[in-house]
Scaffold this motif. Structure first.
Motif, PDB file in Angstrom:
ATOM      1  N   THR A  89       0.817  -1.212   0.000  1.00 16.29           N
ATOM      2  CA  THR A  89       0.000   0.000   0.000  1.00 16.29           C
ATOM      3  C   THR A  89       0.849   1.260   0.000  1.00 16.29           C
ATOM      4  OG1 THR A  89      -1.718  -1.192   1.185  1.00 16.29           O
ATOM      5  CG2 THR A  89      -1.860   1.190   1.212  1.00 16.29           C
ATOM      6  N   LEU A  90       1.919   1.281   0.779  1.00 16.27           N
ATOM      7  CA  LEU A  90       2.717   2.506   0.888  1.00 16.27           C
ATOM      8  C   LEU A  90       3.298   2.962  -0.449  1.00 16.27           C
ATOM      9  CD1 LEU A  90       4.462   2.049   4.342  1.00 16.27           C
ATOM     10  CD2 LEU A  90       2.552   3.530   3.742  1.00 16.27           C
ATOM     11  N   PRO A  91       3.921   2.076  -1.247  1.00 17.77           N
ATOM     12  CA  PRO A  91       4.382   2.559  -2.558  1.00 17.77           C
ATOM     13  C   PRO A  91       3.231   2.994  -3.466  1.00 17.77           C
ATOM     14  CG  PRO A  91       5.455   0.493  -2.014  1.00 17.77           C
ATOM     15  CD  PRO A  91       4.405   0.730  -0.990  1.00 17.77           C
ATOM     16  N   ALA A  92       2.093   2.306  -3.374  1.00 18.88           N
ATOM     17  CA  ALA A  92       0.946   2.698  -4.201  1.00 18.88           C
ATOM     18  C   ALA A  92       0.447   4.082  -3.809  1.00 18.88           C
ATOM     19  CB  ALA A  92      -0.175   1.672  -4.068  1.00 18.88           C
ATOM     20  N   LEU A  93       0.397   4.358  -2.503  1.00 18.85           N
ATOM     21  CA  LEU A  93      -0.029   5.691  -2.051  1.00 18.85           C
ATOM     22  C   LEU A  93       0.987   6.757  -2.456  1.00 18.85           C
ATOM     23  CD1 LEU A  93      -1.496   4.923   1.488  1.00 18.85           C
ATOM     24  CD2 LEU A  93      -2.746   5.503  -0.597  1.00 18.85           C
ATOM     25  N   ALA A  94       2.277   6.428  -2.373  1.00 18.40           N
ATOM     26  CA  ALA A  94       3.295   7.388  -2.787  1.00 18.40           C
ATOM     27  C   ALA A  94       3.198   7.683  -4.284  1.00 18.40           C
ATOM     28  CB  ALA A  94       4.685   6.847  -2.444  1.00 18.40           C
ATOM     29  N   LEU A  95       2.983   6.640  -5.082  1.00 21.04           N
ATOM     30  CA  LEU A  95       2.827   6.833  -6.528  1.00 21.04           C
ATOM     31  C   LEU A  95       1.570   7.646  -6.834  1.00 21.04           C
ATOM     32  CD1 LEU A  95       3.903   6.160  -9.337  1.00 21.04           C
ATOM     33  CD2 LEU A  95       2.483   4.100  -9.286  1.00 21.04           C
ATOM     34  N   LYS A  96       0.504   7.398  -6.091  1.00 15.07           N
ATOM     35  CA  LYS A  96      -0.732   8.155  -6.277  1.00 15.07           C
ATOM     36  C   LYS A  96      -0.503   9.632  -5.973  1.00 15.07           C
ATOM     37  CE  LYS A  96      -5.388   8.561  -4.403  1.00 15.07           C
ATOM     38  NZ  LYS A  96      -6.311   8.084  -3.380  1.00 15.07           N
ATOM     39  N   GLY A  97       0.204   9.935  -4.885  1.00 10.48           N
ATOM     40  CA  GLY A  97       0.504  11.325  -4.551  1.00 10.48           C
ATOM     41  C   GLY A  97       1.386  11.982  -5.595  1.00 10.48           C
ATOM     42  N   LEU A  98       2.365  11.236  -6.119  1.00 12.08           N
ATOM     43  CA  LEU A  98       3.240  11.776  -7.158  1.00 12.08           C
ATOM     44  C   LEU A  98       2.455  12.084  -8.428  1.00 12.08           C
ATOM     45  CD1 LEU A  98       6.146  12.397  -8.097  1.00 12.08           C
ATOM     46  CD2 LEU A  98       6.251  10.033  -8.905  1.00 12.08           C
ATOM     47  N   LEU A  99       1.597  11.163  -8.837  1.00 13.05           N
ATOM     48  CA  LEU A  99       0.791  11.390 -10.035  1.00 13.05           C
ATOM     49  C   LEU A  99      -0.183  12.547  -9.845  1.00 13.05           C
ATOM     50  CD1 LEU A  99       0.054   7.721 -11.162  1.00 13.05           C
ATOM     51  CD2 LEU A  99       1.659   9.362 -12.148  1.00 13.05           C
ATOM     52  N   LYS A 100      -0.705  12.689  -8.645  1.00 14.88           N
ATOM     53  CA  LYS A 100      -1.607  13.808  -8.375  1.00 14.88           C
ATOM     54  C   LYS A 100      -0.858  15.131  -8.490  1.00 14.88           C
ATOM     55  CE  LYS A 100      -4.747  15.675  -4.917  1.00 14.88           C
ATOM     56  NZ  LYS A 100      -5.256  15.554  -3.563  1.00 14.88           N
ATOM     57  N   GLY A 101       0.380  15.184  -7.954  1.00 11.04           N
ATOM     58  CA  GLY A 101       1.189  16.395  -8.067  1.00 11.04           C
ATOM     59  C   GLY A 101       1.523  16.720  -9.512  1.00 11.04           C
ATOM     60  N   VAL A 102       1.834  15.687 -10.309  1.00 15.98           N
ATOM     61  CA  VAL A 102       2.136  15.898 -11.721  1.00 15.98           C
ATOM     62  C   VAL A 102       0.899  16.414 -12.452  1.00 15.98           C
ATOM     63  CG1 VAL A 102       2.696  14.688 -13.878  1.00 15.98           C
ATOM     64  CG2 VAL A 102       4.021  14.245 -11.810  1.00 15.98           C
ATOM     65  N   ARG A 103      -0.270  15.851 -12.148  1.00 23.70           N
ATOM     66  CA  ARG A 103      -1.507  16.293 -12.789  1.00 23.70           C
ATOM     67  C   ARG A 103      -1.833  17.741 -12.427  1.00 23.70           C
ATOM     68  NH1 ARG A 103      -5.997  13.458 -10.428  1.00 23.70           N
ATOM     69  NH2 ARG A 103      -6.317  15.332  -9.236  1.00 23.70           N
ATOM     70  N   GLU A 104      -1.676  18.106 -11.143  1.00 28.59           N
ATOM     71  CA  GLU A 104      -1.942  19.485 -10.726  1.00 28.59           C
ATOM     72  C   GLU A 104      -0.976  20.454 -11.394  1.00 28.59           C
ATOM     73  OE1 GLU A 104      -1.799  19.409  -6.492  1.00 28.59           O
ATOM     74  OE2 GLU A 104      -3.801  18.544  -6.294  1.00 28.59           O
ATOM     75  N   ALA A 105       0.299  20.060 -11.532  1.00 29.04           N
ATOM     76  CA  ALA A 105       1.272  20.926 -12.199  1.00 29.04           C
ATOM     77  C   ALA A 105       0.927  21.078 -13.681  1.00 29.04           C
ATOM     78  CB  ALA A 105       2.677  20.353 -12.045  1.00 29.04           C
ATOM     79  N   ALA A 106       0.468  20.006 -14.299  1.00 26.96           N
ATOM     80  CA  ALA A 106       0.095  20.085 -15.714  1.00 26.96           C
ATOM     81  C   ALA A 106      -1.139  20.959 -15.906  1.00 26.96           C
ATOM     82  CB  ALA A 106      -0.159  18.687 -16.271  1.00 26.96           C
ATOM     83  N   GLU A 107      -2.078  20.882 -14.967  1.00 27.83           N
ATOM     84  CA  GLU A 107      -3.278  21.710 -15.077  1.00 27.83           C
ATOM     85  C   GLU A 107      -2.966  23.178 -14.818  1.00 27.83           C
ATOM     86  OE1 GLU A 107      -6.028  19.994 -12.351  1.00 27.83           O
ATOM     87  OE2 GLU A 107      -6.554  18.334 -13.679  1.00 27.83           O
TER      88      GLU A 107
END
Length: 173
Positions: free
Chosen positions: A117-135
């Protein structure tokens, strides 16, 4: 002319009429009491703006993110307890219950989901940050010109002096 002692057919008895009137009066008084049970709050509503929200009684309010995490924690803890209990029950009923084995199995039941779960949550947070930066990035501007286009790269310099000054910035021909 005397009143008959027996009521005329089709006419109510005077005593019955009095009883009906008493009953109708009692029903009306009860209905009036019930209709009058209301409360109107005349206090002015709070102003919208800088007024902070008032905390309501009961469970404290949470953000949507906190609610999601709370649900995740509660469901994972329930699943862990059920899985650990099932393993312990199987070992105990089979007669091979060993505290060390049970501890390792329960640790594996808790440790493996956490390790996944921990790596999945970290990857989810990273992807969310990338999406917010792209938006947040400005949209690229692409201009399409059709026909003859002349790009003028001349510079204009001007000097304005005096009490009443006029600036005539005109390109030389």
């Amino acid at each position: 002319m005397q009143l008959p002692e027996q009521p005329v057919a089709g006419q109510p008895d005077p005593t019955d009429r009095a009883e009906v009137l008493k009953l109708a009066h009692a029903v009306e008084s009860v209905l009036l009491k019930e209709m009058a049970t209301y409360h109107r709050d005349e206090a002015p509503l709070p102003k919208v703006g800088s007024t902070p929200p008032v905390e309501q009684p009961g469970r404290a309010s949470m953000s949507a993110k906190a609610v999601d995490r709370n649900v995740t924690i509660l469901t994972s803890s329930a699943l862990t307890a059920v899985a650990g209990g099932a393993v312990s029950l199987v070992l105990w009923t089979s007669g091979h219950a060993n505290e060390t084995v049970i501890a390792w199995i329960c640790g594996g039941i808790v440790g493996v989901p956490v390790a996944l779960t921990l790596p999945a949550l970290a990857l989810k947070g990273l992807l969310k940050g990338v999406r917010e930066a792209a938006e947040a990035a400005p949209a690229p501007v692409t201009n399409h010109f059709h026909g003859t286009v002349h790009h003028d790269e001349r510079t204009v310099t001007s000097t304005t002096r005096g009490v009443i000054a006029n600036s005539r910035n005109q390109l030389p021909k």
